[in-house]
Scaffold this motif. Structure first.
Motif, short mmCIF file in Angstrom:
data_model
loop_
_atom_site.label_atom_id
_atom_site.label_comp_id
_atom_site.label_asym_id
_atom_site.label_seq_id
_atom_site.Cartn_x
_atom_site.Cartn_y
_atom_site.Cartn_z
N HIS A 57 0.76 -1.09 -0.05
CA HIS A 57 -0.06 -0.03 -0.02
C HIS A 57 0.84 1.21 -0.07
N ALA A 58 0.18 2.51 -0.54
CA ALA A 58 0.78 3.94 -0.33
C ALA A 58 -0.47 4.71 -0.47
N PHE A 59 -0.19 5.76 0.00
CA PHE A 59 -0.94 6.89 -0.36
C PHE A 59 -0.72 8.22 -1.15
N ALA A 60 -1.64 8.87 -1.52
CA ALA A 60 -1.35 9.90 -2.20
C ALA A 60 -2.35 11.02 -2.19
N GLY A 61 -2.08 12.42 -2.05
CA GLY A 61 -3.19 13.47 -2.02
C GLY A 61 -3.75 13.46 -3.26
N ALA A 62 -5.04 14.10 -3.19
CA ALA A 62 -6.14 14.36 -4.37
C ALA A 62 -6.86 15.48 -4.11
N GLY A 63 -7.57 15.53 -5.04
CA GLY A 63 -8.71 16.85 -4.64
C GLY A 63 -8.21 18.12 -5.01
N ASP A 64 -8.64 19.10 -4.22
CA ASP A 64 -8.26 20.53 -4.45
C ASP A 64 -7.46 21.07 -3.26
N GLY A 65 -7.22 20.35 -1.96
CA GLY A 65 -6.38 20.71 -1.09
C GLY A 65 -5.71 19.56 -0.40
N PRO A 66 -5.30 19.82 0.81
CA PRO A 66 -4.37 18.86 1.58
C PRO A 66 -5.41 17.51 2.02
N CYS A 67 -4.52 16.90 2.00
CA CYS A 67 -5.16 15.43 2.70
C CYS A 67 -4.43 15.13 4.11
N VAL A 68 -5.37 14.83 5.20
CA VAL A 68 -4.63 14.80 6.22
C VAL A 68 -5.15 13.12 6.55
N ILE A 69 -4.08 12.41 7.10
CA ILE A 69 -4.25 11.09 7.39
C ILE A 69 -3.45 10.79 8.71
N LEU A 70 -4.49 10.12 9.41
CA LEU A 70 -3.94 9.48 10.81
C LEU A 70 -3.62 7.87 10.47
N CYS A 71 -2.17 7.72 10.66
CA CYS A 71 -1.72 6.52 10.65
C CYS A 71 -1.43 5.85 11.80
N ALA A 72 -1.70 4.65 12.03
CA ALA A 72 -1.31 3.79 13.09
C ALA A 72 -1.02 2.15 12.96
N SER A 73 0.21 1.80 13.43
CA SER A 73 0.68 0.45 13.24
C SER A 73 1.04 -0.13 14.59
N SER A 74 1.04 -1.52 14.56
CA SER A 74 1.79 -2.31 15.67
C SER A 74 3.06 -2.23 15.42
N ARG A 75 3.83 -2.48 16.43
CA ARG A 75 5.38 -2.75 16.46
C ARG A 75 5.86 -3.94 17.04
N GLN A 76 4.94 -4.89 17.28
CA GLN A 76 5.16 -6.07 17.90
C GLN A 76 6.28 -6.74 17.41
N PHE A 77 6.41 -7.05 16.04
CA PHE A 77 7.56 -7.77 15.42
C PHE A 77 8.53 -6.94 14.95
N GLN A 78 8.50 -5.92 14.67
CA GLN A 78 9.34 -4.80 14.13
C GLN A 78 10.80 -4.96 14.26
N LYS A 79 11.30 -4.64 15.41
CA LYS A 79 12.59 -4.81 16.08
C LYS A 79 13.14 -6.31 15.58
N ASP A 80 12.33 -7.27 15.39
CA ASP A 80 13.14 -8.53 15.30
C ASP A 80 13.43 -8.80 13.86
N GLY A 81 12.77 -7.93 13.00
CA GLY A 81 12.84 -8.07 11.56
C GLY A 81 12.21 -9.24 10.91
N PRO A 82 12.48 -9.25 9.59
CA PRO A 82 12.34 -8.16 8.75
C PRO A 82 10.99 -7.40 9.01
N TRP A 83 11.30 -6.07 8.78
CA TRP A 83 9.84 -5.29 9.05
C TRP A 83 8.89 -5.32 7.77
N GLY A 84 9.43 -5.50 6.59
CA GLY A 84 8.72 -5.60 5.35
C GLY A 84 9.59 -5.27 4.13
N PHE A 85 8.93 -4.69 3.33
CA PHE A 85 9.56 -4.38 1.92
C PHE A 85 8.83 -3.43 1.06
N TYR A 86 9.72 -2.37 0.58
CA TYR A 86 9.55 -1.48 -0.51
C TYR A 86 9.24 -2.29 -2.04
#
Length: 190
Positions: A115-144
């Motif tokens: 996933h990813a996001f981009a702004g659209a419409g006529d003005g700014p898009c404001v997004i609240l983002c939340a995620s778990s961090r349960q397994f992140q430090k043990d890696g791998p976190w994910g992939f681009y």
């Protein structure tokens, strides 16, 4: 009894410098100017030290992007991520498809969802983002991920990689900043 955290003004805004509970108005926190990707405030730690020391369980931020700006690079993570559009319009690029977003749309991404996001419409898009961090430090976190649909929104990685420098090479480095008046909608706009 849980102590109140110390909030310290480090120049670009307030950040916690000790564990504990606190109240912070986001307009007083440390923001980042992310050239080509809008503005962001990481509510639960900007770097690994802050995240692991003060916020080991949850990651949360607010992203503000103008029409046509991506919030970041198309990716998937080993953790659940959730998003709420607080204001404006945007585009969700998810699993190679586009979905329009408007105020109060909630997006749930189970682990592994590209996933990813981009702004659209006529003005700014404001997004609240939340995620778990349960397994992140043990890696791998994910992939681009490289993706044609994401690339049309300047949100695609040049190749599949875990190298953040490569995935974000097209953007100048983020710079800490104080909140700028008008960045967030006023109390009547949300």
């Amino acid at each position: 009894m849980i102590p109140e955290a110390v909030l310290e003004d480090i120049g670009p805004g307030l950040v916690p410098t000790s564990p504990g509970w606190f109240v912070l108005n986001v307009r007083e926190g440390r923001w980042f100017d992310k050239p080509g990707q809008g503005h962001a405030i990481s509510l639960t730690g900007y770097d690994e030290y802050e995240a692991e020391t003060f916020f080991p369980m949850l990651g949360m931020s607010i992203r503000v992007v103008s029409p046509g700006e991506p919030t970041g690079t198309y990716h998937w993570e080993t953790e659940q991520e959730d998003f709420l559009v607080l204001a404006g319009e945007g585009v969700l690029i998810v699993e190679g498809e586009e979905r329009p977003l408007k105020q109060w749309d909630f997006v749930h991404c189970p682990p592994g969802t590209k996933h990813a996001f981009a702004g659209a419409g006529d003005g700014p898009c404001v997004i609240l983002c939340a995620s778990s961090r349960q397994f992140q430090k043990d890696g791998p976190w994910g992939f681009y991920c490289a993706d044609e649909t994401a690339a049309r929104h300047n949100a695609g990685s040049p190749e599949d990689t875990q190298d953040g420098e490569l995935a974000y090479a097209r953007f100048p480095p983020s710079q800490p900043m104080r909140y700028r008046d008008g960045l967030l909608p006023d109390d009547h706009g949300v």
